[in-house]
Design an enzyme around this catalytic site. Structure first.
Site, PDB file in Angstrom:
ATOM      1  N   GLU A 216       0.884  -1.174   0.000  1.00 37.01           N
ATOM      2  CA  GLU A 216       0.000   0.000   0.000  1.00 37.01           C
ATOM      3  C   GLU A 216       0.915   1.214   0.000  1.00 37.01           C
ATOM      4  OE1 GLU A 216      -3.346   0.123  -0.020  1.00 37.01           O
ATOM      5  OE2 GLU A 216      -3.736  -2.025   0.094  1.00 37.01           O
ATOM      6  N   CYS A 250      -2.070   9.560   2.243  1.00 37.12           N
ATOM      7  CA  CYS A 250      -1.589   8.915   1.003  1.00 37.12           C
ATOM      8  C   CYS A 250      -2.469   9.250  -0.189  1.00 37.12           C
ATOM      9  CB  CYS A 250      -1.498   7.411   1.194  1.00 37.12           C
ATOM     10  SG  CYS A 250      -3.063   6.684   1.713  1.00 37.12           S
TER      11      CYS A 250
HETATM   12  P1  NAD Z   1       8.144   4.583   5.102  1.00 42.63           P
HETATM   13  O1  NAD Z   1       8.202   3.748   3.875  1.00 42.63           O
HETATM   14  O2  NAD Z   1       9.297   5.447   5.423  1.00 42.63           O
HETATM   15  O3  NAD Z   1       7.906   3.680   6.398  1.00 42.63           O
HETATM   16  C1  NAD Z   1       6.849   2.743   6.503  1.00 42.63           C
HETATM   17  C2  NAD Z   1       7.267   1.607   7.421  1.00 42.63           C
HETATM   18  O4  NAD Z   1       8.349   0.909   6.822  1.00 42.63           O
HETATM   19  C3  NAD Z   1       7.722   2.032   8.817  1.00 42.63           C
HETATM   20  O5  NAD Z   1       7.182   1.157   9.788  1.00 42.63           O
HETATM   21  C4  NAD Z   1       9.230   1.848   8.741  1.00 42.63           C
HETATM   22  O6  NAD Z   1       9.831   1.515   9.964  1.00 42.63           O
HETATM   23  C5  NAD Z   1       9.358   0.692   7.787  1.00 42.63           C
HETATM   24  N1  NAD Z   1      10.670   0.630   7.113  1.00 42.63           N
HETATM   25  C6  NAD Z   1      11.558   1.638   6.921  1.00 42.63           C
HETATM   26  N2  NAD Z   1      12.656   1.181   6.279  1.00 42.63           N
HETATM   27  C7  NAD Z   1      12.449  -0.139   6.070  1.00 42.63           C
HETATM   28  C8  NAD Z   1      13.228  -1.176   5.463  1.00 42.63           C
HETATM   29  N3  NAD Z   1      14.420  -0.923   4.944  1.00 42.63           N
HETATM   30  N4  NAD Z   1      12.696  -2.421   5.428  1.00 42.63           N
HETATM   31  C9  NAD Z   1      11.484  -2.673   5.936  1.00 42.63           C
HETATM   32  N5  NAD Z   1      10.700  -1.736   6.517  1.00 42.63           N
HETATM   33  C10 NAD Z   1      11.177  -0.482   6.581  1.00 42.63           C
HETATM   34  O7  NAD Z   1       6.800   5.424   4.950  1.00 42.63           O
HETATM   35  P2  NAD Z   1       6.251   6.561   5.901  1.00 42.63           P
HETATM   36  O8  NAD Z   1       7.116   7.762   5.732  1.00 42.63           O
HETATM   37  O9  NAD Z   1       5.999   6.037   7.253  1.00 42.63           O
HETATM   38  O10 NAD Z   1       4.830   6.837   5.217  1.00 42.63           O
HETATM   39  C11 NAD Z   1       4.644   7.731   4.186  1.00 42.63           C
HETATM   40  C12 NAD Z   1       4.434   7.039   2.861  1.00 42.63           C
HETATM   41  O11 NAD Z   1       3.455   6.032   2.994  1.00 42.63           O
HETATM   42  C13 NAD Z   1       3.899   7.969   1.801  1.00 42.63           C
HETATM   43  O12 NAD Z   1       4.530   7.683   0.579  1.00 42.63           O
HETATM   44  C14 NAD Z   1       2.426   7.617   1.721  1.00 42.63           C
HETATM   45  O13 NAD Z   1       1.807   7.911   0.500  1.00 42.63           O
HETATM   46  C15 NAD Z   1       2.465   6.163   1.993  1.00 42.63           C
HETATM   47  N6  NAD Z   1       1.188   5.703   2.525  1.00 42.63           N
HETATM   48  C16 NAD Z   1       0.430   4.872   1.781  1.00 42.63           C
HETATM   49  C17 NAD Z   1      -0.804   4.467   2.263  1.00 42.63           C
HETATM   50  C18 NAD Z   1      -1.689   3.545   1.497  1.00 42.63           C
HETATM   51  O14 NAD Z   1      -2.641   3.056   2.082  1.00 42.63           O
HETATM   52  N7  NAD Z   1      -1.444   3.287   0.225  1.00 42.63           N
HETATM   53  C19 NAD Z   1      -1.238   4.906   3.504  1.00 42.63           C
HETATM   54  C20 NAD Z   1      -0.424   5.757   4.234  1.00 42.63           C
HETATM   55  C21 NAD Z   1       0.801   6.147   3.736  1.00 42.63           C
END
Ligand code: NAD
Length: 473
Positions: A216, A250
């Site tokens: 997502e 998002c």
């Molecule tokens: P992010 O990708 O930085 O982090 C998301 C999660 O991934 C966190 O729990 C983080 O600890 C984990 N993570 C970080 N590095 C990782 C790695 N190397 N391996 C595995 N996991 C890792 O995203 P964010 O900044 O928390 O959220 C913002 C983004 O999420 C935006 O791009 C937004 O559009 C998207 N988003 C999408 C939805 C959806 O439903 N499609 C909903 C909310 C946010």
């Protein structure tokens, strides 16, 4: 073995020993969360606000938390409770004439142990809603919430820890290192919500174990204002969708495409609407802060970059810059005169900045959108059905709201998920149940099966039968 790996092994052992829970046990699990959300609501509101907060005036609007976190989670649970029995029932399918009286059915079975990785922007609901789907489907679940909202992660760990044994639901807290180890575990499914960049890393880690993933992700969700649109109504609905959580959503409208002649009055209308909704910014508890100094600086850099490259910026309200910086709030900022070399047109904005670009036809809008990754959401405003269908047929996005923003996400009977750069797979309601289930094919053969007519040795009779089937089957 690390703590994370130990929990995984314990869940796996428990699933192998005891299998998937019954319908009644699943209902009990879901009802426990439903009751807990009410009991914990004040703590959830406070935790999220302190995670978003800065200074005395910063924070997350408590109304937004109730609407988009606790209410949304409870609605999902109630919908699941209402339909779970039906979803779990084996589904009969049609059987071709030459296989009758055999019959086929699909059984939805739990996958086993699944991992949920959640982001910071809606730190409660984007953890709980996938967990609800995973539990409804009969799985054990491990959650890795975001390190950027530590107070909410703590509340989630405590609340879920009180409700469930760690062999059923466990929360693992930590940053990138823990997240990396988490995504390398041989889960039976990983459900990841976050950025496209990290989504790719998670997909690669999961591929090593052949673990299926739901991603997502985010992206730049466009808004198209057709010449047939009601501009006043469109301005209200776009402003509401964009200012919610200060654009840190998002599916927030990322930029607007519309006819040049309407841009200036429409921009003014949006600013006026924003000022009606939020008469002040810095001290307004309805207006949410940017989550961190880093994200705040990113928004400021995007604005600077656009200004330096020739854009003009119109901002809602007239709070002092110092007051806004102290509460880490940024007013809704319309950006006009943007060009492709500006960062606001190259990255997902994920904040309250809103570029408006001119297009003079539906085809020009389609061409513009087609240059980017497939967006998570697309918004179209208007009443001209020919133009609407042209845009719907000429573009592809995770979902669409017509004459509104964000609302398609709240529909329990619609799947929510991206496509291409905005993700893969979907959830919400039955789609979530299916995401966390294996659709197992079961064919019941009858004692008197016609299929024996296909056994060797092949004779003239077989040929005749095949000729008949070629024509009629
Ligand atoms: P992010 O990708 O930085 O982090 C998301 C999660 O991934 C966190 O729990 C983080 O600890 C984990 N993570 C970080 N590095 C990782 C790695 N190397 N391996 C595995 N996991 C890792 O995203 P964010 O900044 O928390 O959220 C913002 C983004 O999420 C935006 O791009 C937004 O559009 C998207 N988003 C999408 C939805 C959806 O439903 N499609 C909903 C909310 C946010």
């Amino acid at each position: 073995m690390s703590n994370t790996a130990n929990i995984f092994q314990a869940q796996l052992k428990d699933f192998e020993a005891n299998g998937a829970p019954t319908y009644e046990q699943r209902v009990t699990n879901l009802k426990k969360i439903l009751v807990a959300i009410d009991a914990w609501e004040d703590r959830i509101i406070a935790a999220i606000s302190s995670d978003f907060g800065s200074g005395e005036l910063g924070g997350r609007s408590s109304h937004e938390t109730i609407i988009a976190e606790t209410f949304v989670s409870k609605t999902e649970i109630k919908h699941t409770l209402k339909h779970l029995k039906k979803w779990m029932r084996p589904k009969k399918v049609k059987t071709a004439i030459h296989f009758k009286p055999g019959r086929g059915e699909i059984r939805y079975q739990a996958l086993g142990v699944v991992g949920v990785i959640s982001p910071w922007n809606y730190p409660f609901s984007l953890a709980i809603v996938p967990i609800v789907a995973a539990l409804a489907a009969g799985n054990r679940v491990m959650l890795k919430p975001s390190e950027h909202t530590p107070n909410t992660s703590d509340v989630l760990a405590k609340m879920l820890g009180e409700l469930f044994d760690a062999t059923t639901v466990a929360t693992v807290i930590g940053g990138v290192e823990v997240a990396t180890e988490f995504s390398e575990l041989p889960f039976h499914h990983i459900f990841f919500t976050g950025s496209t960049m990290v989504g790719k890393i998670v997909a690669q880690a999961a591929a090593k174990n052949l673990t299926p993933v739901t991603l997502e992700l985010g992206g730049k969700s466009p808004v198209i204002i057709d010449p047939s649109a009601d501009l006043n109504l469109s301005a209200k609905r776009i402003t509401a969708g964009k200012t919610m959580n200060s654009g840190q959503t998002c599916v927030a409208p990322d930029y607007i495409l519309m006819a040049q002649k309407d841009i200036q009055p429409f921009a003014e209308q949006i600013i006026k609407t924003a000022e009606d909704m939020y008469p002040t910014i810095a001290d307004n508890p309805d207006y949410t802060s940017i989550v961190s100094d880093r994200q705040y600086q990113r928004q400021m850099d995007l604005l600077d970059d656009a200004r330096k490259k020739g854009a003009t910026v119109m901002q809602a309200g007239n709070d002092s810059d110092n007051a806004m910086a102290a509460s880490r709030k940024i007013p809704l900022s319309i950006i006009l005169g943007v060009t492709p070399n500006m960062r606001v047109m190259q990255e997902e904005i994920f904040g309250p900045l809103l570029p408006i670009l001119s297009v003079e036809s539906p085809q020009e809008a389609i061409n513009h959108i087609g240059k980017d990754d497939r967006p998570l959401a697309l918004y179209w405003f208007g009443s001209d059905t020919t133009n609407r269908e042209k845009v719907l047929n000429g573009t592809l996005s995770g979902g669409v709201s017509i004459n509104d923003t964000i609302m398609h996400v709240a529909q329990e009977n619609l799947p929510f998920g991206g496509v291409g750069g905005s993700g893969m797979g979907s959830y919400h309601g039955e789609y979530g149940f299916k995401t966390f289930s294996h659709a197992r094919s079961v064919f019941h053969q009858s004692k008197f099966s016609g299929t024996k007519m296909f056994y060797p040795p092949y004779t003239e009779k077989t040929d005749k039968l095949l000729k008949f089937l070629k024509k009629h089957a």
